[in-house]
Design a protein around this motif. Structure first.
Motif, PDB file in Angstrom:
ATOM      1  N   GLY A  45       2.463   1.909   3.145  1.00  0.00           N
ATOM      2  CA  GLY A  45       3.062   2.080   4.457  1.00  0.00           C
ATOM      3  C   GLY A  45       4.359   1.333   4.630  1.00  0.00           C
ATOM      4  O   GLY A  45       5.280   1.803   5.322  1.00  0.00           O
ATOM      5  N   HIS A  46       4.500   0.170   3.998  1.00  0.00           N
ATOM      6  CA  HIS A  46       5.696  -0.657   4.159  1.00  0.00           C
ATOM      7  C   HIS A  46       6.898  -0.140   3.380  1.00  0.00           C
ATOM      8  O   HIS A  46       8.048  -0.310   3.806  1.00  0.00           O
ATOM      9  N   PHE A  47       6.657   0.464   2.223  1.00  0.00           N
ATOM     10  CA  PHE A  47       7.755   0.831   1.331  1.00  0.00           C
ATOM     11  C   PHE A  47       7.698   2.319   0.979  1.00  0.00           C
ATOM     12  O   PHE A  47       7.526   2.685  -0.193  1.00  0.00           O
ATOM     13  N   PRO A  48       7.858   3.183   1.961  1.00  0.00           N
ATOM     14  CA  PRO A  48       7.735   4.620   1.696  1.00  0.00           C
ATOM     15  C   PRO A  48       8.853   5.179   0.828  1.00  0.00           C
ATOM     16  O   PRO A  48       8.679   6.226   0.200  1.00  0.00           O
ATOM     17  N   ASP A  49      10.001   4.484   0.792  1.00  0.00           N
ATOM     18  CA  ASP A  49      11.141   4.980   0.015  1.00  0.00           C
ATOM     19  C   ASP A  49      11.136   4.501  -1.432  1.00  0.00           C
ATOM     20  O   ASP A  49      11.991   4.918  -2.227  1.00  0.00           O
ATOM     21  N   GLU A  50      10.214   3.618  -1.763  1.00  0.00           N
ATOM     22  CA  GLU A  50      10.145   3.101  -3.127  1.00  0.00           C
ATOM     23  C   GLU A  50       9.180   3.952  -3.955  1.00  0.00           C
ATOM     24  O   GLU A  50       8.308   4.629  -3.404  1.00  0.00           O
ATOM     25  N   PRO A  51       9.337   3.931  -5.293  1.00  0.00           N
ATOM     26  CA  PRO A  51       8.393   4.678  -6.145  1.00  0.00           C
ATOM     27  C   PRO A  51       6.959   4.227  -5.883  1.00  0.00           C
ATOM     28  O   PRO A  51       6.700   3.053  -5.621  1.00  0.00           O
ATOM     29  N   ALA A  52       6.045   5.169  -5.944  1.00  0.00           N
ATOM     30  CA  ALA A  52       4.638   4.859  -5.683  1.00  0.00           C
ATOM     31  C   ALA A  52       4.130   3.818  -6.673  1.00  0.00           C
ATOM     32  O   ALA A  52       4.447   3.848  -7.868  1.00  0.00           O
ATOM     33  N   VAL A  53       3.339   2.878  -6.159  1.00  0.00           N
ATOM     34  CA  VAL A  53       2.780   1.804  -6.973  1.00  0.00           C
ATOM     35  C   VAL A  53       1.278   2.025  -7.104  1.00  0.00           C
ATOM     36  O   VAL A  53       0.578   2.205  -6.102  1.00  0.00           O
ATOM     37  N   GLY A  54       0.782   2.029  -8.325  1.00  0.00           N
ATOM     38  CA  GLY A  54      -0.640   2.237  -8.548  1.00  0.00           C
ATOM     39  C   GLY A  54      -1.446   0.977  -8.328  1.00  0.00           C
ATOM     40  O   GLY A  54      -0.917  -0.147  -8.414  1.00  0.00           O
ATOM     41  N   ILE A  55      -2.713   1.138  -8.061  1.00  0.00           N
ATOM     42  CA  ILE A  55      -3.582  -0.001  -7.808  1.00  0.00           C
ATOM     43  C   ILE A  55      -3.697  -0.893  -9.038  1.00  0.00           C
ATOM     44  O   ILE A  55      -3.801  -2.126  -8.926  1.00  0.00           O
ATOM     45  N   HIS A  56      -3.626  -0.312 -10.238  1.00  0.00           N
ATOM     46  CA  HIS A  56      -3.726  -1.118 -11.460  1.00  0.00           C
ATOM     47  C   HIS A  56      -2.504  -2.015 -11.614  1.00  0.00           C
ATOM     48  O   HIS A  56      -2.625  -3.169 -12.057  1.00  0.00           O
ATOM     49  N   ALA A  57      -1.324  -1.523 -11.234  1.00  0.00           N
ATOM     50  CA  ALA A  57      -0.109  -2.335 -11.297  1.00  0.00           C
ATOM     51  C   ALA A  57      -0.197  -3.503 -10.313  1.00  0.00           C
ATOM     52  O   ALA A  57       0.249  -4.618 -10.612  1.00  0.00           O
ATOM     53  N   ILE A  58      -0.754  -3.259  -9.144  1.00  0.00           N
ATOM     54  CA  ILE A  58      -0.898  -4.316  -8.150  1.00  0.00           C
ATOM     55  C   ILE A  58      -1.864  -5.385  -8.642  1.00  0.00           C
ATOM     56  O   ILE A  58      -1.604  -6.590  -8.514  1.00  0.00           O
ATOM     57  N   ARG A  59      -2.968  -4.957  -9.250  1.00  0.00           N
ATOM     58  CA  ARG A  59      -3.929  -5.927  -9.787  1.00  0.00           C
ATOM     59  C   ARG A  59      -3.296  -6.759 -10.899  1.00  0.00           C
ATOM     60  O   ARG A  59      -3.554  -7.966 -11.017  1.00  0.00           O
ATOM     61  N   ALA A  60      -2.449  -6.137 -11.705  1.00  0.00           N
ATOM     62  CA  ALA A  60      -1.768  -6.872 -12.779  1.00  0.00           C
ATOM     63  C   ALA A  60      -0.823  -7.922 -12.213  1.00  0.00           C
ATOM     64  O   ALA A  60      -0.777  -9.059 -12.697  1.00  0.00           O
ATOM     65  N   VAL A  61      -0.078  -7.549 -11.169  1.00  0.00           N
ATOM     66  CA  VAL A  61       0.849  -8.491 -10.529  1.00  0.00           C
ATOM     67  C   VAL A  61       0.082  -9.654  -9.912  1.00  0.00           C
ATOM     68  O   VAL A  61       0.470 -10.821 -10.043  1.00  0.00           O
ATOM     69  N   LEU A  62      -1.007  -9.355  -9.240  1.00  0.00           N
ATOM     70  CA  LEU A  62      -1.808 -10.407  -8.614  1.00  0.00           C
ATOM     71  C   LEU A  62      -2.364 -11.373  -9.662  1.00  0.00           C
ATOM     72  O   LEU A  62      -2.427 -12.590  -9.441  1.00  0.00           O
ATOM     73  N   GLY A  63      -2.745 -10.842 -10.817  1.00  0.00           N
ATOM     74  CA  GLY A  63      -3.347 -11.673 -11.842  1.00  0.00           C
ATOM     75  C   GLY A  63      -2.359 -12.536 -12.592  1.00  0.00           C
ATOM     76  O   GLY A  63      -2.703 -13.640 -13.033  1.00  0.00           O
ATOM     77  N   GLU A  64      -1.117 -12.076 -12.728  1.00  0.00           N
ATOM     78  CA  GLU A  64      -0.161 -12.813 -13.552  1.00  0.00           C
ATOM     79  C   GLU A  64       0.710 -13.777 -12.761  1.00  0.00           C
ATOM     80  O   GLU A  64       1.313 -14.689 -13.328  1.00  0.00           O
ATOM     81  N   GLY A  65       0.824 -13.602 -11.467  1.00  0.00           N
ATOM     82  CA  GLY A  65       1.726 -14.430 -10.682  1.00  0.00           C
ATOM     83  C   GLY A  65       1.066 -15.711 -10.198  1.00  0.00           C
ATOM     84  O   GLY A  65      -0.024 -15.685  -9.618  1.00  0.00           O
ATOM     85  N   SER A  66       1.715 -16.852 -10.419  1.00  0.00           N
ATOM     86  CA  SER A  66       1.167 -18.131  -9.964  1.00  0.00           C
ATOM     87  C   SER A  66       1.204 -18.243  -8.441  1.00  0.00           C
ATOM     88  O   SER A  66       0.532 -19.101  -7.869  1.00  0.00           O
ATOM     89  N   GLU A  67       1.971 -17.385  -7.793  1.00  0.00           N
ATOM     90  CA  GLU A  67       2.076 -17.421  -6.336  1.00  0.00           C
ATOM     91  C   GLU A  67       0.807 -16.913  -5.643  1.00  0.00           C
ATOM     92  O   GLU A  67       0.532 -17.258  -4.494  1.00  0.00           O
ATOM     93  N   PHE A  68       0.044 -16.091  -6.353  1.00  0.00           N
ATOM     94  CA  PHE A  68      -1.091 -15.410  -5.725  1.00  0.00           C
ATOM     95  C   PHE A  68      -2.390 -16.121  -6.082  1.00  0.00           C
ATOM     96  O   PHE A  68      -2.684 -16.358  -7.254  1.00  0.00           O
ATOM     97  N   MET A  69      -3.145 -16.425  -5.042  1.00  0.00           N
ATOM     98  CA  MET A  69      -4.392 -17.171  -5.213  1.00  0.00           C
ATOM     99  C   MET A  69      -5.585 -16.248  -4.991  1.00  0.00           C
ATOM    100  O   MET A  69      -5.644 -15.517  -3.996  1.00  0.00           O
ATOM    101  N   ARG A  70      -6.535 -16.295  -5.922  1.00  0.00           N
ATOM    102  CA  ARG A  70      -7.759 -15.504  -5.778  1.00  0.00           C
ATOM    103  C   ARG A  70      -8.730 -16.258  -4.866  1.00  0.00           C
ATOM    104  O   ARG A  70      -9.017 -17.434  -5.073  1.00  0.00           O
ATOM    105  N   VAL A  71      -9.211 -15.565  -3.860  1.00  0.00           N
ATOM    106  CA  VAL A  71     -10.133 -16.160  -2.886  1.00  0.00           C
ATOM    107  C   VAL A  71     -11.380 -15.283  -2.810  1.00  0.00           C
ATOM    108  O   VAL A  71     -11.283 -14.059  -2.768  1.00  0.00           O
ATOM    109  N   GLN A  72     -12.522 -15.897  -2.800  1.00  0.00           N
ATOM    110  CA  GLN A  72     -13.786 -15.154  -2.700  1.00  0.00           C
ATOM    111  C   GLN A  72     -13.890 -14.074  -3.789  1.00  0.00           C
ATOM    112  O   GLN A  72     -14.317 -12.955  -3.549  1.00  0.00           O
TER     113      GLN A  72
END
Length: 336
Positions: free
Chosen positions: A294-321
């Motif tokens: 919803g936020h980035f309708p003009d950008e290329p579609a991002v798959g859920i697997h790519a998002i999970r990869a970004v979340l897992g590799e970035g030190s900025e993102f913290m896994r909770v629960q």
């Protein structure tokens, strides 16, 4: 821009198109702004603008994790000036500011950024990277190394005041509208209550109330008095609404001049960070995916697997629960 140039009716365009509420801003706090606020609070006995904008959710405050280390390091030096004891400074920092801040361990996965490369002091680079990761945001810092490349405004305290002006303006408009609507709601509620207690249709009771009012206004002098009171009340409401609207728009225009703009072509990591930075609760990867759509309708579609990869590799993102993610985290006070 003068007050009469602000329309009390039209709402200004949002400063942050990715936020779901208004006003809601994302801010990055540097060490010197934090230390200045802590000392001023302790000396003068009031809550800083940083705390006040965090209190009611007007802004979410982030800081690179080195800011935590620097703050603990500089508090003893500040106390040596003799204005405020170290124990008071530290207690205030830990009790008031730590709960208001989310600290982020910043990486450089996306590679070099020209604006970040323009930061001359290496100690300030994490703050610049964090700001670019979650922009649009406001950077509260008095450091020249962040001012010169365009991260921080010339006067961060004036920018903080603009944030509070927006919040006060929006709150003032809401309070005024609610104050006008409250009597009407009260009458409607009373009619419904009488209907339930007597078994008489609320429509019939309402007709009686309105009929009684009409009888009272049959006399010309009573109609004239009622009209005069109504006009004065409307004028007072209009004046309050206009003043609150002007305050909001003035704050928006001033802040628009200093806010760090959103990236024109955000990377997937920026899209994820921008999304999580504006959430009060951790999200599932699927929820992040839905918001990005919803936020980035003009950008290329991002798959859920790519998002999970970004979340897992970035030190900025913290896994909770286990399955939920957030940007950065709040920290507990350090042991003395």
């Amino acid at each position: 821009m003068t007050d009469d140039q602000y329309s009390p009716i039209a709402r200004p365009a949002p400063l942050d198109p990715y936020s779901s509420s208004a006003p809601h801003l994302v801010a990055v706090v540097d060490t010197n702004a934090l230390l200045c606020s802590i000392e001023n609070d302790c000396r003068k006995g009031f809550r800083s603008r940083l705390l006040r904008m965090s209190d009611d959710g007007t802004a979410t405050l982030y800081a690179a994790d080195h800011v935590l280390d620097e703050t603990y390091e500089h508090l003893p030096r500040m106390a040596k000036r003799g204005l405020v004891p170290l124990a008071t400074l530290r207690a205030h920092f830990e009790a008031e500011y730590l709960p208001a801040l989310r600290f982020v361990t910043v990486s450089d996965v996306d590679g070099p950024d020209e604006q970040v490369l323009a930061i001359a002091d290496n100690d300030d680079i994490p703050t610049g990277r964090l700001a670019k990761l979650i922009a649009p945001c406001v950077v509260f810092s008095d450091d020249q190394h962040l001012k010169e490349p365009g991260f921080a405004p010339k006067d961060w305290q004036r920018a903080a005041k603009s944030v509070l002006d927006i919040a006060d303006g929006v709150r003032g408009q809401a309070v005024t509208v609610n104050a006008v609507a409250l009597p009407v709601r009260g009458v409607v509620g009373l009619v419904k209550l009488l209907g339930r207690q007597t078994g008489i249709s609320p429509w019939a009771i309402g007709a009686v109330v309105l009929g009684g009012g009409a009888l009272l206004l049959k006399q010309a002098d009573r109609r004239k008095t009622a009209a005069s009171v109504a006009i004065k009340a409307l004028e007072a409401v209009g004046t309050k609404l206009e003043a609150a609207s002007v305050q909001e728009r003035r704050g928006v225009e001033k802040l628009r001049e200093v806010i760090l703009a959103a990236p024109s072509r955000p990377t997937i990591r920026q899209q994820v960070a921008i999304t999580l930075a504006r959430q009060s609760q951790p999200l599932l990867a699927a929820e992040v995916h839905e918001l990005i759509y919803g936020h980035f309708p003009d950008e290329p579609a991002v798959g859920i697997h790519a998002i999970r990869a970004v979340l897992g590799e970035g030190s900025e993102f913290m896994r909770v629960q286990r399955y939920r993610w957030q940007l950065g985290c709040k920290v507990a006070p350090r042991q003395s």
